[in-house]
Structure formats: C-alpha cells, structure tokens
Design a protein around this motif. Structure first.
Motif, PDB file in Angstrom:
ATOM      1  N   LEU B  41       0.885  -1.172   0.000  1.00 42.25           N
ATOM      2  CA  LEU B  41       0.000   0.000   0.000  1.00 42.25           C
ATOM      3  C   LEU B  41       0.919   1.219   0.000  1.00 42.25           C
ATOM      4  O   LEU B  41       1.784   1.346   0.870  1.00 42.25           O
ATOM      5  CB  LEU B  41      -0.897   0.024   1.238  1.00 42.25           C
ATOM      6  CG  LEU B  41      -1.803   1.272   1.336  1.00 42.25           C
ATOM      7  CD1 LEU B  41      -2.933   1.199   0.316  1.00 42.25           C
ATOM      8  CD2 LEU B  41      -2.366   1.447   2.737  1.00 42.25           C
ATOM      9  N   ALA B  58      -8.281  -5.402   7.073  1.00 39.85           N
ATOM     10  CA  ALA B  58      -7.468  -6.106   6.073  1.00 39.85           C
ATOM     11  C   ALA B  58      -6.959  -7.429   6.642  1.00 39.85           C
ATOM     12  O   ALA B  58      -6.950  -8.462   5.958  1.00 39.85           O
ATOM     13  CB  ALA B  58      -6.291  -5.226   5.647  1.00 39.85           C
ATOM     14  N   GLU B 115      -4.606  -7.700  -3.105  1.00 41.10           N
ATOM     15  CA  GLU B 115      -5.033  -6.416  -3.661  1.00 41.10           C
ATOM     16  C   GLU B 115      -6.336  -5.942  -3.016  1.00 41.10           C
ATOM     17  O   GLU B 115      -6.479  -4.761  -2.687  1.00 41.10           O
ATOM     18  CB  GLU B 115      -5.234  -6.538  -5.177  1.00 41.10           C
ATOM     19  CG  GLU B 115      -4.007  -6.080  -5.931  1.00 41.10           C
ATOM     20  CD  GLU B 115      -4.005  -6.522  -7.386  1.00 41.10           C
ATOM     21  OE1 GLU B 115      -5.094  -6.629  -7.978  1.00 41.10           O
ATOM     22  OE2 GLU B 115      -2.895  -6.767  -7.890  1.00 41.10           O
ATOM     23  N   ASN B 116      -7.275  -6.867  -2.835  1.00 39.59           N
ATOM     24  CA  ASN B 116      -8.535  -6.495  -2.201  1.00 39.59           C
ATOM     25  C   ASN B 116      -8.341  -6.078  -0.748  1.00 39.59           C
ATOM     26  O   ASN B 116      -8.950  -5.117  -0.284  1.00 39.59           O
ATOM     27  CB  ASN B 116      -9.536  -7.651  -2.284  1.00 39.59           C
ATOM     28  CG  ASN B 116     -10.048  -7.832  -3.703  1.00 39.59           C
ATOM     29  OD1 ASN B 116     -10.107  -6.861  -4.467  1.00 39.59           O
ATOM     30  ND2 ASN B 116     -10.376  -9.062  -4.063  1.00 39.59           N
ATOM     31  N   LYS B 119      -7.236  -2.507  -0.021  1.00 34.94           N
ATOM     32  CA  LYS B 119      -8.281  -1.479  -0.061  1.00 34.94           C
ATOM     33  C   LYS B 119      -8.995  -1.331   1.282  1.00 34.94           C
ATOM     34  O   LYS B 119      -9.704  -0.342   1.510  1.00 34.94           O
ATOM     35  CB  LYS B 119      -9.305  -1.817  -1.164  1.00 34.94           C
ATOM     36  CG  LYS B 119      -8.704  -1.740  -2.557  1.00 34.94           C
ATOM     37  CD  LYS B 119      -9.690  -2.218  -3.613  1.00 34.94           C
ATOM     38  CE  LYS B 119      -8.991  -2.474  -4.932  1.00 34.94           C
ATOM     39  NZ  LYS B 119      -9.639  -3.510  -5.742  1.00 34.94           N
ATOM     40  N   GLU B 122      -7.307   1.426   6.426  1.00 33.45           N
ATOM     41  CA  GLU B 122      -7.770   2.814   6.597  1.00 33.45           C
ATOM     42  C   GLU B 122      -6.596   3.701   7.014  1.00 33.45           C
ATOM     43  O   GLU B 122      -5.904   3.408   7.984  1.00 33.45           O
ATOM     44  CB  GLU B 122      -8.880   2.871   7.636  1.00 33.45           C
ATOM     45  CG  GLU B 122     -10.136   2.158   7.160  1.00 33.45           C
ATOM     46  CD  GLU B 122     -11.027   1.675   8.304  1.00 33.45           C
ATOM     47  OE1 GLU B 122     -12.172   1.315   8.021  1.00 33.45           O
ATOM     48  OE2 GLU B 122     -10.547   1.660   9.464  1.00 33.45           O
TER      49      GLU B 122
END
Lengths: 157, 423, 328
Positions: B41, B58, B115-116, B119, B122
């Motif tokens: 990230l 995550a 990858e998911n 996202k 935070e």
C-alpha cells in the motif's frame, strides 16, 4: 466458479485444460503449465516479452484469453528448440551475441520465427518491422537483426 | 609478448543458451510450495504526516497472512545507498515525502486477495505543503522535505581564477541546459521471493548488488548479516535502477512474519512509480577560450533534483562536477554541483550517473566556441583533448591510458569514409 | 524540407566510485582435473560480467572457457564484489578474479618449479602445461596437480582489488577520484524535417577506448545498447511529472526506442592499454551512452542551426526555434 474445457495444440502436443473463463493465455502458460519461458514485461501488450505464436502468428499472450486457444495451435519458446537441438534462430542469437539480459529473448525469437516461416530471405528493413513490437533495452537491436539474418541463411542450408 | 588464448576473443556468453531456451530462471519464474503473494500500500499524496493507519479489516480478510506497518519493522526502518533517509514502511506519526512511499505491506494466498485487502486499510494523512522545484526548495522558508534541510549535498571544484580569465578570453559562451527525467525501462520489472529456512532468511531477487541487499535486509530485520542470504536470480536488465532496494526488504519482513515463502512481482506501473529515475538537472555553463580555441576557463552551476530521497543523488552530483569539463584540459575552473531534495519521484543511479547531462552542456559549448573562433568542432576538440601527463580539474595527473585523441581520430576517419564528408 | 547534419561529441568517464574505496574480491579453486571454479559476488545483469570474469580466469589459468564454472552473486557462497555500477566490474572484479586465479596457480607453479628444479619465476602455465622458460622441461597440469594432492596441497586462491583513489577536498575538489578513465567519441548523422520537426538519426559512429576489449562482441553489444538508450534519452524518453505525480506509467506513453528507431551503429574499439587493469582492460558500460545525446544535439544544430538546450528534444520546441530564427 464456472470453468471451461478447452483443447489445443501446445508446442506440437495435444492439450486439454479446464480453465476459468477470464484466465489469460499468459497466465495459463506460466502459472498453470509452468512454461515460464514466456515473460511478462508489462501486461498491457506494449513490450512483446510475452509473444507466443498463435497458429504461427505472433501475438501478445498477455492480451489473449486462454479460451481463445481452443482449437488452435500455440508455440512458446519451449517448443522452438531443445537443449540437444536448438532452432537455427536460437543458435544464431548465441553466436551473434544477440542475447544480453535475455528477458526479451523468447518473445523476440518467436516474432523472428513467424517472419522466417513466411520469408526465408528477409531484408534488414523487413526484420526490423517484424520485431518492432518486441522491446529490447540492452542490445540496440543491432546484433538481433544480424542474428535473424544469419538464421535465415542457416535454414537454407 | 605471448598472445592471449581467451581474453580478447569474442567467446559466446556463458548464459546465452539457457536464455534462448527460456530455461533461465528470473525471479518471477520461481514458485514455492505454500507460497504467498506480497503487495504494497503506497501513498498517493506527495507530502504529509501519517496520522493513523488501521489494518484490522485487512487482517481479517480470509487468505491474508500478514499486514505489516512501520511499527512491525524490527530494525532501523530506513534504507538508502549513501545515506539512510528512506523509510522501509512509513511509521505512524512519520513523514510521507513522495507518491509511492510504502504505508503497509501485505502477504496473502493470492494476488487478488492481497489487492482487495489493501483497499480495506484505513489511512489518515495530514497533508503538508510540498515543494517540486529544486530552486524553490533551496530558498529559505521553503517546505522542508527532510529535517536537515533541502540542500542534500554541495560539491565544489575550484582551480585557478575564472573571473579574471574570462575577461582575457577571445570568446566566451554562456547558456543554460536542462535535462528531463529518464526511466530505466528494463524489460523485467522488479521481482523476488523470500523464504525462511531454519534461522536464515533467503531472498532470491533481481538485483545489481546482492551484498548491499543483505546489509539492508539485516539492518531492517535487526539480524546478523550471516542470517540473511541474498541470491541474485537471472536479472533482466538494471542500468542502475536495480541498485536501490525494491522488493527485497519487504519480502524478508513478510517471509519472517508469515513463516512462508512470499513472492512479489511489480507490475510495470508499480515499477515506474516506485523506483528511481535519472536525475533531471539544470546546468548553467560559461566557457571561454583564446583566439586559437584553447580553453582557458569554465564556470558551471549544476542543480540536480534527487526527489524525496537521496538514493545515489550525492554521488551523481559529485560525478557531474568531476566530469563537468569533459575530457579537456581547462586551466581555470569553478564548478558547483548541488543535490536537492523535493517531493518529486526519487532519482538515483542511471547508466552514466549525471555525466550524459553534463556532456550535453560541455559538448554544445565547445561547438559554440569553435563557431565563434572560426575552427571546426573536430579542431577545437583535438586541440583541447587531455593527453598523458596533463592534469584534470581535480588536479589529478593522468599518466597513461588517455585514449581520447585516439577515439577522436578513429571516429573522424570512419565517419568521413561512411558519410563522405570532411569533419 | 529535410536537412541533414553531422555532430560530434566526446566523453570521459571515471571507472569505479568517486574518491571512495570500492573493493571487489573473488575466490578461485583449481580442481583435480585442471578445471576451475570461480566464486564472485559480481552480479551479471545481462551486460555479460559472468562471461568476462570466466574469460579472465581461463586466461590466467591457461585453461579453456569450458573448463571454468563461475558462480556469482550469492551472498551465502560468493565474496563481496561491490555494486554492478560505475562501469567498474571488468576493471575491479576482473582484477580480483585475476589475482585469485594467480594465487591458485601459484601453488602448481611452485610445485612444478620444485619438480623441474628451476626458479618459479621461469614457469608458465598455458594449455594445461607448465613449462620452464628457456628449457625443454615441462610437466602437465594434471600431473602437477596430482603431485600437489599427494602432498596434501590444495590449489585455492583469493583475490581482491581496490582501485587507488584519493578523496576529493571538500573546498577545492582536489583529489584523485578514479584510478582510470574510459574515453569515447561519437559522431551522429541526423535528418531534420523542417516542416514537422521530426528528427531521424541516420547513423552513429562510435569509437570507445576500453583499454583492452576482453570480449570484443560484448563491447560492441554495450556500445549498441548504450547508443540506443542515449538516443531515447535525447529524443523520446521523458517521465512527465506534474505536482509530484508521474503521468506516464506505461510503455505505451513512455517511449523507448524500437527496432525501427535505432540507426546503423558503427562501433570502433580503441585499445589504449590501462596498466592497472586486468589484461589492461577498463570499462565501457556507461561510456556507451554518455556522448550520444550530445552528438545528436550537435548534429541537429549542424542541420538546422538551432541549439539544443533541453532533453528530450521536443519537435514543437525545435519547430518554434527554427521559426524564430527564420523571422529574426
């Protein structure tokens, strides 16, 4: 998840695969079949490192779906020659010093192969056009063009 | 003298056969059992402070084995080839200095899951005013990219008296030259795989220097050098771009945290955004010669924008200064080369290390002087070319193997034959 | 209208790190059958250092290329050779490998000298035969190795090399930044379309002083690749950054030269021997691209009378400057 059965010819051998519909041809070759000779340089069809032959024509395997292979013939660098018997192109690339880092080499060889299959006496300009979709950052292409020209002659013998 | 048997012969490259067969193993070609995939990230702002980072969601994603933040780096959490000024993962409360700074790293069972999960992280960032122009960055009151200020290094080379000499020159030319940012664009994007075996962390990766990678990994994992083994895989080009750390430390951290092999392969986009570039440089040049075209003085100010981190920047700027005169004897020289921090992408080592940039300037000015004096570009070069027993700008006495007059003659002769012209 | 121009550019490049220690080391083992293993930390990134270092070892040991196995760039096995950068590996690791081979060879030379009852300085090793110079006496490498083993002597060598430099003075820059320099001259022939601003590089003539070309084909490969890289830098390659953001993050918008963009490249290898280099070699990796943009820039001026002051050369800038020149 849905899967699709496909059958195709890979490097001269009949193959049957059960695959996910969205699987890329490049990923099928590299990840499912372990044919890592085909390289991924950009994933967007810009660099040509993933070039394979599709019914004898060069394509970027990163832009093709594996399902497209159904009923067709695919050739990768692994099908070009072997440790014991190199393709004249492979031998010429070694002899002429056309290989540096080697990452573009498999794709480059296959684009050249497609050219020589239809034209056994290409000019420099024809060679340059045939490999213009294969980026090489190391060699400046000079020795690659020489090697392809040499391989064309080796074929005639 | 006995003739060499092997040296001087165009023997075939020893790695060519496996490369034409497609059997040479590049890092992306390696697979290991129970292998995980690493993803990063990164920041999408250029300058700010990482106020908070929450990875709980995550971490809860099925198939995610580790999500690491700056707090999870057991060692120095800094890397850099000349000075350690770049965080491996930006820690909460610390600064973000460019697009692409690492905020968290993830290892998951598939790339998709990783990858998911990225996202779901935070992040809260307090934005700071960035600075993008190196000349602005040098001014007092400019936003500070690093605590020690934006002027990273200054290299001076001073010999003789340029001011006095310029007034005595028959011809003087002045100008400013600027160069853009170049990307290495090796065809193989960065890739690697790490695995802990016993208490040794093994890292296979494309690299230009495995021993430096080992040092960086050990320092950031807080382990002895003997506990890290870096094995270079067949490397698909480097050109300077694979000297800095890319996947190496991140992979070692993830392999250690998960106790599983972890692989990371940059996409082309990631490769372009995350890794170093050729320094954009502005060069103010002034060169003077006598009526015969003999160089008498050269003054230049070189400003290299290294972006957010030093990487090889000070080395590049120093090399610019040392090579600023070109391969010529110049008795009076005043050269200053600055390396400046901005919030731009990081620049680092790139084939030539600043010398292609200064070559544009000194070679243009030589032609300009030749035109003013009324001699050819070849003549001004052969007159001023360094020869054995001459001194360079740094006062180094060149004793032997100074081939510039020979290359000049050889290139001229061949070009004249091929192009059917007189140079 | 299309206008042709010719430009010339020189360069020099210090081999190795600037005014800093930058050693490399290597190990060589001469095996029972006269073959050898070379261990070097030097990372081959495609430029061919594995081949060059194997050639240097083979030459020093008087054996064939096929007799040399080389293991490189594995920190668990190979000694530190520093970075593959600064065009330093042929010169620095090349010396390290040569010294390592020489030390391993020293064991068989001493043994041959004893067996042949001559001074070790008189012994040469070539084609796997140790010969006492100026005499008829000789012994095969295999027999000599066999004798060594009988006495429990292994044939191992370590070599390291650190170029002789002096750090730069911080005020004046005085010092000896490099132990040696590569030199080069490149000539570019270009064609400029005065209506479109298109620039075509037609030919490059490149003469490079490499001290000694350990592998001439590899040197040509470096020059050809370097010129291509320099050509891209000069004409098409530019990472566009707006407010710190890279705008072109793919190879469709960041344009490196294709086979259609690279001109005829004539490489000329100049060998001005470097006395401190392995077999008098220096380096060529970076020198290959350094003068290329400058040579093209000077050729553009020769063609259309416009001085290039920014890289890459943009068509629209060139056209604008040509127009401005015409008006004035």
């Amino acid at each position: 998840m849905n899967t699709i059965n496909i059958s195709f010819k890979l490097n001269g051998k009949d193959m049957k695969m059960e695959i996910k519909p969205q699987l890329l041809l490049l990923d099928m070759l590299r990840e499912e079949l372990g044919l890592t000779g085909t390289k991924n340089g950009c994933g967007e069809g810009d660099c040509g490192a993933c070039t394979v032959l599709f019914d004898g024509k060069p394509i970027c395997s990163c832009l093709a779906l594996a399902v497209n292979a159904d009923g067709h013939e695919i050739t990768t660098v692994e099908g070009l020659g072997s440790e014991e018997k190199l393709d004249p192109l492979q031998q010429a690339f070694i002899d002429e010093g056309a290989v540096q880092c080697g990452f573009c080499t498999p794709g480059m060889l296959l684009s050249a192969k497609a050219l020589l299959n239809k034209n056994n006496d290409p000019s420099d300009a024809e060679i340059k056009r045939a490999i213009s979709g294969n980026l090489c950052r190391c060699t400046g292409y000079t020795k690659i063009v020489k090697a392809i020209k040499k391989a064309a002659k080796m074929k005639e013998v | 003298m006995v003739e060499n048997r092997v040296v001087g012969k165009s023997v075939k490259k020893i790695d060519a056969k496996e490369k034409v067969l497609g059997t040479a193993l590049y890092a992306a070609d390696i697979k290991k059992k129970e292998m995980l995939y690493g993803k990063i990230l990164t920041s999408n702002i250029t300058h700010g402070i990482l106020k908070s980072i929450n990875t709980e969601k995550a971490k809860a994603v099925k198939g995610v084995h580790a999500v690491l933040t700056g707090e999870d780096v057991p060692g120095l959490n800094s890397t850099g080839m000349i000075i350690r000024d770049e965080p491996v993962i930006v820690k909460k409360g610390d600064k973000i200095r460019k697009i692409g700074d690492t905020l968290a790293i993830i290892a998951a069972e598939t790339e998709e899951i990783a990858e998911n999960a990225l996202k779901m992280i935070e992040v809260e960032i307090e934005e700071l005013t960035p600075v993008f122009c190196p000349y602005e960055a040098m001014k007092e009151g400019a936003p500070q990219v690093h605590e020690k200020g934006n002027i990273l290094s200054v290299r001076k080379i001073i010999k003789g008296d340029v001011e006095d000499t310029f007034s005595k020159c028959a011809a003087v030319v002045e100008g400013t030259f600027k160069t853009g940012i170049q990307e290495h664009a090796y065809i193989e994007p960065e890739a690697g795989i790490a695995e802990v075996v016993g208490d040794v962390i093994n890292v296979w990766c494309c690299t230009q220097n495995p021993h430096m990678d080992r040092k960086e990994i050990a320092a950031n994992l807080n382990v002895g050098l003997q506990k890290v083994r870096v094995i270079q895989t067949t490397t698909g080009g480097g050109f300077g771009g694979k000297l800095d750390e890319s996947v190496q430390i991140h992979l070692a951290l993830l392999a250690k945290a998960t106790n599983k092999p972890v692989k990371m392969v940059y996409s082309r986009e990631e490769s372009i955004i995350y890794t170093g570039k050729r320094h954009p440089i502005t060069m103010k040049y002034k060169t003077g010669c006598d009526a015969q075209g003999m160089l008498l003085a050269m003054e230049c100010e070189i400003v290299a924008d290294t972006g957010a981190y030093a990487s090889y920047g000070p080395g590049v700027a120093t090399r610019c200064a040392v090579h600023a005169t070109g391969p010529y004897y110049v008795p009076n020289v005043k050269i200053t080369a600055f390396c400046i921090y901005t919030n731009n992408p990081r620049s680092g080592a790139f084939r030539g290390f600043g010398v292609p940039q200064v070559a544009l300037a000194h070679e243009s000015q030589l032609d300009m002087l030749a035109e003013k004096i009324g001699i050819t570009p070849y003549e001004i070069r052969i007159k001023n070319a360094l020869r054995p027993n001459m001194k360079t700008a740094t006062d180094q006495l060149l004793e032997q193997s100074v081939g510039i007059t020979k290359t000049l003659e050889a290139a001229k002769t061949r070009a004249e034959q091929l192009l059917k012209i007189r140079l | 209208m299309k206008k042709k121009g010719v430009g010339i550019a020189n360069m020099w490049y210090g081999i190795g790190n600037t005014g800093l220690p930058n050693p490399a080391s290597a190990y060589v083992e001469l095996l029972d059958d006269g073959t050898a293993i070379v261990l070097t930390g030097c990372a081959d990134i495609g430029q061919g250092s594995d081949t060059i270092l194997a050639q240097i070892a083979a030459e020093e040991l008087g054996i064939d290329m096929d007799d040399v196995a080389l293991i490189s760039a594995d920190t668990g096995v190979t000694p530190d050779a520093g970075k593959t950068s600064a065009s330093r590996q042929t010169y620095i690791s090349g010396n390290a490998v040569r010294f390592a081979a020489r030390e391993a060879k020293g064991v068989v030379i001493d043994e041959a000298a004893r067996l042949l009852s001559v001074d070790p300085e008189k012994i040469t090793l070539r084609n796997k035969i140790l010969t006492a110079e100026g005499t008829e006496k000789s012994i095969s490498l295999l027999d000599c190795l066999n004798e060594c083993r009988k006495q429990g002597k292994l044939t191992l060598g370590h070599g390291s090399f650190n170029p002789e430099v002096i750090a730069l003075n911080s005020e004046t820059g005085e010092g000896k930044p490099y132990a040696c320099y590569g030199f080069a001259t490149q000539v570019a022939e270009v064609e400029v379309d005065t209506e479109t601003g298109d620039i075509t590089v037609l030919r490059m003539v490149c003469a490079h002083d490499v001290g000694k070309a350990v592998n001439p084909s590899n040197v040509e490969g470096q020059i050809e690749g370097g010129v291509s890289n320099g050509l891209g830098y000069c004409l098409t390659e530019e990472i566009v950054v707006e407010n710190g953001v890279i705008k072109n993050t793919d190879l469709a918008t960041y344009l490196i030269p294709t086979s259609l963009d690279v001109p005829e490249i004539e490489s000329i290898i100049v060998e001005d021997p470097e006395m401190t280099g392995p077999f008098m070699a220096k380096g060529v990796g970076e020198p290959a691209l350094i003068p290329t943009p400058a040579a093209i820039a000077n050729a553009i001026y020769d063609a259309v009378g416009v001085r290039v002051t920014e890289l890459p050369v943009k068509k629209e800038t060139l056209l604008f400057k040509m127009l401005k020149k015409e008006v004035s």
